[in-house]
Motif scaffolding. Structure first.
Motif, PDB file in Angstrom:
ATOM      1  N   ALA A  66       0.845  -1.196   0.000  1.00  0.00           N
ATOM      2  CA  ALA A  66       0.000   0.000   0.000  1.00  0.00           C
ATOM      3  C   ALA A  66       0.878   1.242   0.000  1.00  0.00           C
ATOM      4  CB  ALA A  66      -0.902  -0.007   1.231  1.00  0.00           C
ATOM      5  N   VAL A  67       0.458   2.245  -0.760  1.00  0.00           N
ATOM      6  CA  VAL A  67       1.232   3.485  -0.842  1.00  0.00           C
ATOM      7  C   VAL A  67       0.310   4.672  -0.525  1.00  0.00           C
ATOM      8  CG1 VAL A  67       2.794   4.846  -2.310  1.00  0.00           C
ATOM      9  CG2 VAL A  67       2.626   2.387  -2.640  1.00  0.00           C
ATOM     10  N   PRO A  68      -0.018   4.847   0.760  1.00  0.00           N
ATOM     11  CA  PRO A  68      -0.930   5.940   1.104  1.00  0.00           C
ATOM     12  C   PRO A  68      -0.236   7.272   1.386  1.00  0.00           C
ATOM     13  CG  PRO A  68      -0.663   4.469   2.982  1.00  0.00           C
ATOM     14  CD  PRO A  68       0.212   3.935   1.889  1.00  0.00           C
ATOM     15  N   SER A  69       1.119   7.299   1.471  1.00  0.00           N
ATOM     16  CA  SER A  69       1.767   8.566   1.831  1.00  0.00           C
ATOM     17  C   SER A  69       3.042   8.774   1.016  1.00  0.00           C
ATOM     18  CB  SER A  69       2.153   8.541   3.321  1.00  0.00           C
ATOM     19  OG  SER A  69       3.289   7.721   3.493  1.00  0.00           O
ATOM     20  N   ALA A  70       3.541  10.000   1.081  1.00  0.00           N
ATOM     21  CA  ALA A  70       4.773  10.328   0.352  1.00  0.00           C
ATOM     22  C   ALA A  70       5.946   9.488   0.857  1.00  0.00           C
ATOM     23  CB  ALA A  70       5.081  11.812   0.500  1.00  0.00           C
ATOM     24  N   ASP A  71       5.981   9.223   2.174  1.00  0.00           N
ATOM     25  CA  ASP A  71       7.069   8.398   2.728  1.00  0.00           C
ATOM     26  C   ASP A  71       7.056   6.998   2.113  1.00  0.00           C
ATOM     27  OD1 ASP A  71       7.867  10.446   4.281  1.00  0.00           O
ATOM     28  OD2 ASP A  71       6.986   9.691   6.157  1.00  0.00           O
ATOM     29  N   ASP A  72       5.838   6.472   1.923  1.00  0.00           N
ATOM     30  CA  ASP A  72       5.727   5.132   1.326  1.00  0.00           C
ATOM     31  C   ASP A  72       6.236   5.160  -0.124  1.00  0.00           C
ATOM     32  OD1 ASP A  72       4.431   4.102   3.645  1.00  0.00           O
ATOM     33  OD2 ASP A  72       2.576   5.050   2.963  1.00  0.00           O
ATOM     34  N   ALA A  73       5.820   6.187  -0.850  1.00  0.00           N
ATOM     35  CA  ALA A  73       6.247   6.294  -2.254  1.00  0.00           C
ATOM     36  C   ALA A  73       7.774   6.388  -2.328  1.00  0.00           C
ATOM     37  CB  ALA A  73       5.594   7.508  -2.906  1.00  0.00           C
ATOM     38  N   GLU A  74       8.378   7.122  -1.375  1.00  0.00           N
ATOM     39  CA  GLU A  74       9.838   7.282  -1.380  1.00  0.00           C
ATOM     40  C   GLU A  74      10.560   5.976  -1.066  1.00  0.00           C
ATOM     41  OE1 GLU A  74      10.861  10.547   1.222  1.00  0.00           O
ATOM     42  OE2 GLU A  74       9.655  11.890  -0.038  1.00  0.00           O
ATOM     43  N   ALA A  75       9.883   5.097  -0.349  1.00  0.00           N
ATOM     44  CA  ALA A  75      10.524   3.819   0.018  1.00  0.00           C
ATOM     45  C   ALA A  75      10.524   2.815  -1.140  1.00  0.00           C
ATOM     46  CB  ALA A  75       9.791   3.209   1.222  1.00  0.00           C
ATOM     47  N   LEU A  76       9.681   3.058  -2.143  1.00  0.00           N
ATOM     48  CA  LEU A  76       9.501   2.045  -3.197  1.00  0.00           C
ATOM     49  C   LEU A  76      10.790   1.631  -3.925  1.00  0.00           C
ATOM     50  CD1 LEU A  76       6.059   3.165  -4.703  1.00  0.00           C
ATOM     51  CD2 LEU A  76       6.525   1.133  -3.314  1.00  0.00           C
ATOM     52  N   PRO A  77      11.672   2.580  -4.310  1.00  0.00           N
ATOM     53  CA  PRO A  77      12.869   2.126  -5.043  1.00  0.00           C
ATOM     54  C   PRO A  77      13.691   1.111  -4.253  1.00  0.00           C
ATOM     55  CG  PRO A  77      12.643   4.512  -5.198  1.00  0.00           C
ATOM     56  CD  PRO A  77      11.605   4.050  -4.209  1.00  0.00           C
ATOM     57  N   LYS A  78      13.813   1.333  -2.928  1.00  0.00           N
ATOM     58  CA  LYS A  78      14.619   0.406  -2.116  1.00  0.00           C
ATOM     59  C   LYS A  78      13.923  -0.950  -2.008  1.00  0.00           C
ATOM     60  CE  LYS A  78      16.813   3.863   0.766  1.00  0.00           C
ATOM     61  NZ  LYS A  78      16.466   4.702   1.868  1.00  0.00           N
ATOM     62  N   ILE A  79      12.603  -0.914  -1.873  1.00  0.00           N
ATOM     63  CA  ILE A  79      11.850  -2.174  -1.746  1.00  0.00           C
ATOM     64  C   ILE A  79      11.941  -2.966  -3.056  1.00  0.00           C
ATOM     65  CG2 ILE A  79       9.532  -3.155  -1.445  1.00  0.00           C
ATOM     66  CD1 ILE A  79       8.975  -0.764   0.464  1.00  0.00           C
ATOM     67  N   VAL A  80      11.713  -2.268  -4.164  1.00  0.00           N
ATOM     68  CA  VAL A  80      11.749  -2.940  -5.469  1.00  0.00           C
ATOM     69  C   VAL A  80      13.136  -3.534  -5.727  1.00  0.00           C
ATOM     70  CG1 VAL A  80      11.662  -2.529  -7.970  1.00  0.00           C
ATOM     71  CG2 VAL A  80       9.894  -1.555  -6.479  1.00  0.00           C
ATOM     72  N   ALA A  81      14.168  -2.769  -5.363  1.00  0.00           N
ATOM     73  CA  ALA A  81      15.537  -3.229  -5.644  1.00  0.00           C
ATOM     74  C   ALA A  81      15.859  -4.527  -4.929  1.00  0.00           C
ATOM     75  CB  ALA A  81      16.529  -2.142  -5.240  1.00  0.00           C
ATOM     76  N   LYS A  82      15.301  -4.731  -3.734  1.00  0.00           N
ATOM     77  CA  LYS A  82      15.691  -5.910  -2.952  1.00  0.00           C
ATOM     78  C   LYS A  82      14.615  -6.986  -2.899  1.00  0.00           C
ATOM     79  CE  LYS A  82      19.400  -4.156  -0.257  1.00  0.00           C
ATOM     80  NZ  LYS A  82      19.722  -3.463   0.972  1.00  0.00           N
ATOM     81  N   SER A  83      13.436  -6.729  -3.401  1.00  0.00           N
ATOM     82  CA  SER A  83      12.378  -7.737  -3.307  1.00  0.00           C
ATOM     83  C   SER A  83      12.674  -8.903  -4.260  1.00  0.00           C
ATOM     84  CB  SER A  83      11.025  -7.131  -3.672  1.00  0.00           C
ATOM     85  OG  SER A  83      10.066  -8.165  -3.762  1.00  0.00           O
ATOM     86  N   PRO A  84      12.558 -10.150  -3.759  1.00  0.00           N
ATOM     87  CA  PRO A  84      12.788 -11.287  -4.650  1.00  0.00           C
ATOM     88  C   PRO A  84      11.622 -11.551  -5.603  1.00  0.00           C
ATOM     89  CG  PRO A  84      12.283 -12.035  -2.417  1.00  0.00           C
ATOM     90  CD  PRO A  84      12.312 -10.535  -2.370  1.00  0.00           C
ATOM     91  N   ILE A  85      10.463 -10.932  -5.362  1.00  0.00           N
ATOM     92  CA  ILE A  85       9.300 -11.141  -6.242  1.00  0.00           C
ATOM     93  C   ILE A  85       8.780  -9.768  -6.708  1.00  0.00           C
ATOM     94  CG2 ILE A  85       8.557 -13.387  -5.333  1.00  0.00           C
ATOM     95  CD1 ILE A  85       6.619 -11.972  -3.491  1.00  0.00           C
ATOM     96  N   PRO A  86       8.039  -9.749  -7.821  1.00  0.00           N
ATOM     97  CA  PRO A  86       7.564  -8.461  -8.342  1.00  0.00           C
ATOM     98  C   PRO A  86       6.684  -7.715  -7.343  1.00  0.00           C
ATOM     99  CG  PRO A  86       7.201 -10.237  -9.933  1.00  0.00           C
ATOM    100  CD  PRO A  86       7.656 -10.888  -8.672  1.00  0.00           C
TER     101      PRO A  86
END
Ligand code: SF4
Length: 367
Positions: free
Chosen positions: A66-86
Motif C-alpha cells: 500500500a502506498v498511502p503517503s509520500a514516505d511510502d512512495a519514497e521507500a519504493l525504489p529500495k523495496i523494489v531493488a531488494k524484493s525477490p518477487i515483483p
C-alpha cells in the motif's frame, strides 16, 4: 464402464490476454499466481522487505504494498531493488504516487481511475507512463468502495454494478489506447463475487484477479475464498488469487497455495493426511498433526504424510502415503513408502518422521 462423467484432472483455463507483472506472466494460459499484501508500514523498508521474504518463502508470486503517503512512495525504489518477487504499488487517490511507483520500477500498479478522474484527471498521463515502462495496471473494484453513481443506479453492490464499474474504469484507460489491464471485482459474499466474475469473464478478455474481500478470520475466510475460487477456477476463470483472511500474509499465501494445489493447478509440496479423530483415538491427534505440520514447514520435497490416530484406518492410510504414522498404545508405527520401518514411543514420532523423510528424499527412489 460405470457410465460416470469424465471430470478433467485440471480445469481448462479461459483464454485471456497475457500481461507480465515483472517476470510473472498473468493470463493467457500462464499458471495461476498467488498474491498477498504486506501489512507493514511500507515506509519501513526493512520490515517490509522482511515480510516480503517470509511470503516468498511461503510460495507467494507477486506482492502488493500500500502506498498511502509520500514516505511510502519514497521507500519504493529500495523495496523494489531488494524484493525477490515483483512488487505492485497499491494507490487509491494520488496520481503523483503512481508516477513515483513507475519510476521506482514497480512491476505493476493498482489504481482506481474513477477516483483519479474525479479528483485530478491524469488518467491519460498514467496510461502513457505505464505503457512506456511496460507496467500493467490493475483495476480493483470492491463492494465497499463502489462508485456512488453506480450504487445509486443498482441500489446495492450487485454483480452487475461491480462489473459495470470495472468495465467503465477499464474504458478510461482504453480511451488512451492502454489495455495492459487486469481486473479484480471483490465482494465479501462468495456468491456475489462468483456471479460478478462470471459476468466479467463473458464481457472481456482481460486477466482476472480473484478475491473474496474482507473474507473474515482464518477458518471462515479460507473456506469462503476456497469455495468461490474453486467454482470459478474449475470453470477456467481466474488468473491470480489472494485469500483475504484476517491473518498474517504468510497464512494468506499458504491458503492460496492449498487451494491451487487441491485443484491440480499447482504442484503439491507437503500434504498432511491426518484423521479428524473419533472415540477410538489413542493419541492427541490434533496436537500431533500440528507438530508434524510445523516440523515439515518449508520441507523442500513433495511428500504426503499420514498422521493417524488408531489402527482402524491408520495402517491403510500410512501405507498409501509416502510416510505415515499409525498411533496406538502410546506408540507410533512408522511407515515409509508402504513398509513399516520402525515403532517408536509417541514422544519420538515427529523426530522419526523427519528422519525417515530425509532418508527417503536423499535415497534414490528406485533400485
Ligand atoms: Fe477414528 Fe481411528 Fe479413523 Fe482416526 S483413524 S478417525 S481415531 S477410526
Amino acid at each position: 464402464d460405470l457410465g460416470l462423467p469424465t471430470i478433467p484432472k485440471t480445469p481448462v483455463r479461459r483464454p485471456t490476454r497475457q500481461l507480465h507483472v515483472g517476470d510473472v506472466p498473468v493470463g493467457g494460459g500462464a499458471p495461476v499466481s498467488v498474491q498477498t499484501m504486506t501489512t507493514t508500514n511500507t515506509a519501513d523498508v526493512d520490515a517490509t522487505l522482511q515480510q516480503i521474504a517470509q511470503v516468498t518463502a511461503a510460495g507467494c508470486d507477486i506482492i502488493r504494498v500500500a502506498v498511502p503517503s509520500a514516505d511510502d512512495a519514497e521507500a519504493l525504489p529500495k523495496i523494489v531493488a531488494k524484493s525477490p518477487i515483483p512488487v505492485i504499488a497499491d494507490i487509491h487517490f494520488q496520481p503523483r504516487y503512481v508516477f513515483a511507483a513507475i519510476d521506482a520500477g514497480c512491476a505493476g500498479v493498482r489504481v482506481n481511475p474513477g477516483n483519479i478522474k474525479r479528483f485530478d484527471d491524469r488518467v491519460g498521463e498514467i496510461a502513457k507512463a505505464a505503457a512506456a515502462a511496460h507496467v500493467p495496471i490493475r483495476i480493483g473494484v470492491n463492494a465497499g468502495s463502489l462508485d456512488q453513481r453506480l450504487l445509486a443506479k443498482h441500489g446495492s453492490p450487485t454483480p452487475e454494478a461491480l462489473v459495470e464499474s470495472a468495465l467503465w474504469e477499464c474504458s478510461l484507460f482504453e480511451e488512451h489506447g492502454f489495455r495492459d489491464l487486469k481486473i479484480a471485482v471483490k465482494h465479501h459474499d462468495p456468491l456475489t463475487m462468483i456471479a460478478a466474475n462470471r459476468l466479467l469473464a463473458d464481457a472481456c478478455d482481460y486477466p482476472l484477479h480473484l478475491g473474496v474481500t474482507e473474507a473474515g478470520t482464518a477458518v471462515q475466510g479460507s473456506i469462503k475464498s476456497a469455495t468461490a475460487f474453486a467454482i470459478l477456477l474449475a470453470d477456467g476463470i481466474g488468473d491470480t488469487i489472494r485469500v483475504s483472511i484476517s491473518d498474517h500474509p504468510v497464512q494468506q499465501v499458504k491458503a492460496g497455495n492449498h487451494i491451487l494445489q487441491s485443484l491440480g493447478l499447482r504442484p503439491r509440496k507437503l500434504e498432511i493426511v491426518s484423521c479428524p479423530g473419533c472415540g477410538r483415538l489413542q493419541v492427541d491427534i490434533h496436537k500431533l498433526a500440528g507438530q508434524v505440520e510445523a516440523a515439515f514447514d518449508g520441507f523442500p520435497h513433495p511428500l504426503r504424510i499420514a498422521v493417524m490416530g488408531c489402527v482402524v484406518n491408520g495402517p491403510g492410510e500410512s501405507r498409501e502415503a509416502d510416510l505415515g504414522v499409525s498411533c496406538g498404545n502410546g506408540k507410533g508405527q512408522i511407515f515409509a513408502r508402504g513398509q513399516v520401518v520402525r515403532t517408536v514411543p509417541e514422544s519420538q514420532v515427529v523426530e522419526a518422521l523427519l528422519d525417515e523423510a530425509l532418508r527417503l528424499t536423499e535415497a534414490p527412489t528406485s533400485p
